[in-house]
Design an enzyme around this catalytic site. Sequence first.
Site, PDB file in Angstrom:
ATOM      1  N   LYS A 137      -6.889  26.714 -43.687  1.00  0.00           N
ATOM      2  CA  LYS A 137      -6.077  27.496 -42.746  1.00  0.00           C
ATOM      3  C   LYS A 137      -6.962  28.343 -41.839  1.00  0.00           C
ATOM      4  O   LYS A 137      -6.678  28.483 -40.641  1.00  0.00           O
ATOM      5  CB  LYS A 137      -5.116  28.388 -43.526  1.00  0.00           C
ATOM      6  CG  LYS A 137      -4.323  29.347 -42.640  1.00  0.00           C
ATOM      7  CD  LYS A 137      -3.364  30.205 -43.459  1.00  0.00           C
ATOM      8  CE  LYS A 137      -2.600  31.172 -42.559  1.00  0.00           C
ATOM      9  NZ  LYS A 137      -1.586  31.950 -43.297  1.00  0.00           N
ATOM     10  N   ARG A 219     -10.142  -4.225 -37.493  1.00  0.00           N
ATOM     11  CA  ARG A 219     -10.387  -4.557 -36.081  1.00  0.00           C
ATOM     12  C   ARG A 219      -9.145  -4.295 -35.247  1.00  0.00           C
ATOM     13  O   ARG A 219      -9.214  -3.762 -34.150  1.00  0.00           O
ATOM     14  CB  ARG A 219     -10.819  -6.017 -35.945  1.00  0.00           C
ATOM     15  CG  ARG A 219     -12.230  -6.302 -36.412  1.00  0.00           C
ATOM     16  CD  ARG A 219     -12.533  -7.779 -36.271  1.00  0.00           C
ATOM     17  NE  ARG A 219     -12.465  -8.212 -34.877  1.00  0.00           N
ATOM     18  CZ  ARG A 219     -12.314  -9.488 -34.501  1.00  0.00           C
ATOM     19  NH1 ARG A 219     -12.204 -10.437 -35.416  1.00  0.00           N
ATOM     20  NH2 ARG A 219     -12.252  -9.805 -33.221  1.00  0.00           N
ATOM     21  N   HIS A 280       1.308 -17.356 -42.299  1.00  0.00           N
ATOM     22  CA  HIS A 280       2.260 -16.418 -41.708  1.00  0.00           C
ATOM     23  C   HIS A 280       3.244 -15.884 -42.750  1.00  0.00           C
ATOM     24  O   HIS A 280       4.460 -15.837 -42.528  1.00  0.00           O
ATOM     25  CB  HIS A 280       3.000 -17.061 -40.535  1.00  0.00           C
ATOM     26  CG  HIS A 280       2.081 -17.535 -39.456  1.00  0.00           C
ATOM     27  ND1 HIS A 280       1.299 -16.675 -38.699  1.00  0.00           N
ATOM     28  CD2 HIS A 280       1.789 -18.782 -39.022  1.00  0.00           C
ATOM     29  CE1 HIS A 280       0.577 -17.371 -37.846  1.00  0.00           C
ATOM     30  NE2 HIS A 280       0.846 -18.644 -38.022  1.00  0.00           N
ATOM     31  N   ASP A 470      28.302 -27.579 -47.440  1.00  0.00           N
ATOM     32  CA  ASP A 470      27.517 -28.448 -46.560  1.00  0.00           C
ATOM     33  C   ASP A 470      26.091 -28.658 -47.067  1.00  0.00           C
ATOM     34  O   ASP A 470      25.549 -29.770 -46.956  1.00  0.00           O
ATOM     35  CB  ASP A 470      27.515 -27.921 -45.118  1.00  0.00           C
ATOM     36  CG  ASP A 470      27.242 -26.425 -45.022  1.00  0.00           C
ATOM     37  OD1 ASP A 470      26.893 -25.821 -46.052  1.00  0.00           O
ATOM     38  OD2 ASP A 470      27.411 -25.868 -43.916  1.00  0.00           O
TER      39      ASP A 470
END
Length: 516
Positions: A137, A219, A280, A470
């Site tokens: 401080k 980087r 990814h 489906d």
Amino acid sequence: MARLALISVSNKTGIVNLARTLVEEFQFDIVSSGGTAKTLKEAGIPVTKVSDYTGFPEILGGRVKTLHPRIHGGILARRDIPQDMIDLENNQVLPIDLVVVNLYPFEETIAQSDTTLAQAVEQIDIGGPAMLRAASKNFAHLTVLCHPEQYSSYLQQLRENGSVSLEFRQKCALQGFSHTASYDHAIATYLSERENPSLSENDLTENYSIAGKRIQTLRYGENPHQPATWYGTGSKPTGWTSAIKLQGKELSYNNLVDLEAARQIIAEFTDLPAATIIKHNNPCGTAEADTIFTAYQNAYNADSVSAFGGIVALNRPIDTPTALELTKTFLECVVAPDCDQEAQGILNKKGNVRVLILPDLWSGPKETVKAIAGGLLVQTADDTIADSAKWQVVTKVKPTPEELAELLFAWKVCKHVKSNAIVISKQRTTLGVGAGQMNRVGSTKIALEQAGAGTKGAVLASDGFFPFDDTVRTAAAAGITAIVQPGGSLRDQDSIKAADELGLSMVMTGVRHFLH
């Protein structure tokens, strides 16, 4: 008047050299407490004990040493406020020019598995943080040092300028506040975990904070215009901070994100050798086999196009045949629990590939944190261990033991694929992976197309339930024989009916694994 330094450290690295230089080269007087005073005296350095300076003995077994007006008055006095200086003079308090403090080894103590709560509590420093905060401080008028690596820079400031710049003092103050914040965070986390050893959605703590120490400035982040830094948590290196890099370029932000995704998948497999290849943040190939060589070969062949430039994780040490196979394509990173000497020599021929050794691939974080505007989202980690014995067979056709084992393999991989996730596998090798699509039908089509003719006799795993039949019908048309999914849709019966009509077996896990 000689300058005054207050030195009180638990980590005594470099402290004798610092103190000797302060006294002999810069004519400092030193006030010190307990063990630090003893260390300096044994080194022949003149030092005044805190108790002699304050005129008040250490009490409560050393719990109270530096909590005294003569200490904190000397730290907090503002040299440019006349009344502050009058107060010091009237109370025989000397202004302190340098505070060198580091804290009791709380984190090192709790890292020991046999540490009791009472032992941990005794390593909660009180006087140290008080001095660090006070000195930080008042950086306008004195310097605070809390890390041994700061000592040489401080002495260099004195040698070059005769004093310490305000910029340097402010930088040190920031480190002081960061140090106490990290210390308090460790204590709060420890006590919270003792109170709630098995966190659930109902007992995550009311207050949550994150503290870390910079490991490396990267980087850049996900893209070149984003600055990024890698921080480690805790006092001891764990996880990726404990990994040994045998070779290769510096790790990037994206490398580390993909490495963690690879670690999470490979941590699912312990019984047999397993390999996964990440691109990814999604697996393009994962396989289990009798040898790590075969597991990697199968994972690579599952999607050799996507594997180029991938991240490889192995749950067994890298041996010579596997190392030879790894060098046949361009890879960003390889991580394994170990690597034999001959394999290292082979991998060295591909010097740019980053090869890391992480013996404990199976230990991960207990919670996940995501930043949003104005706050954080915290959840317990999705570390549920899959147990096929608890699954419910909902169709007339029951999966064979071999199919059930295959479904378990596919389910473990599917857990770590971005939602909506579909995984098709056969012979403990992924054949097709549909990831991150806006609907499950789209993911299914991608996975089936990727698997090609291999879908005959394969199994399918879905991270979420089927709201329509489906997906079941599309899978059956491609030759899929068994399906694993969480269940829980209001229209589950439609999918079950379709599976029965088409002769498929279907199991429901009762557990969903959405990954956003």
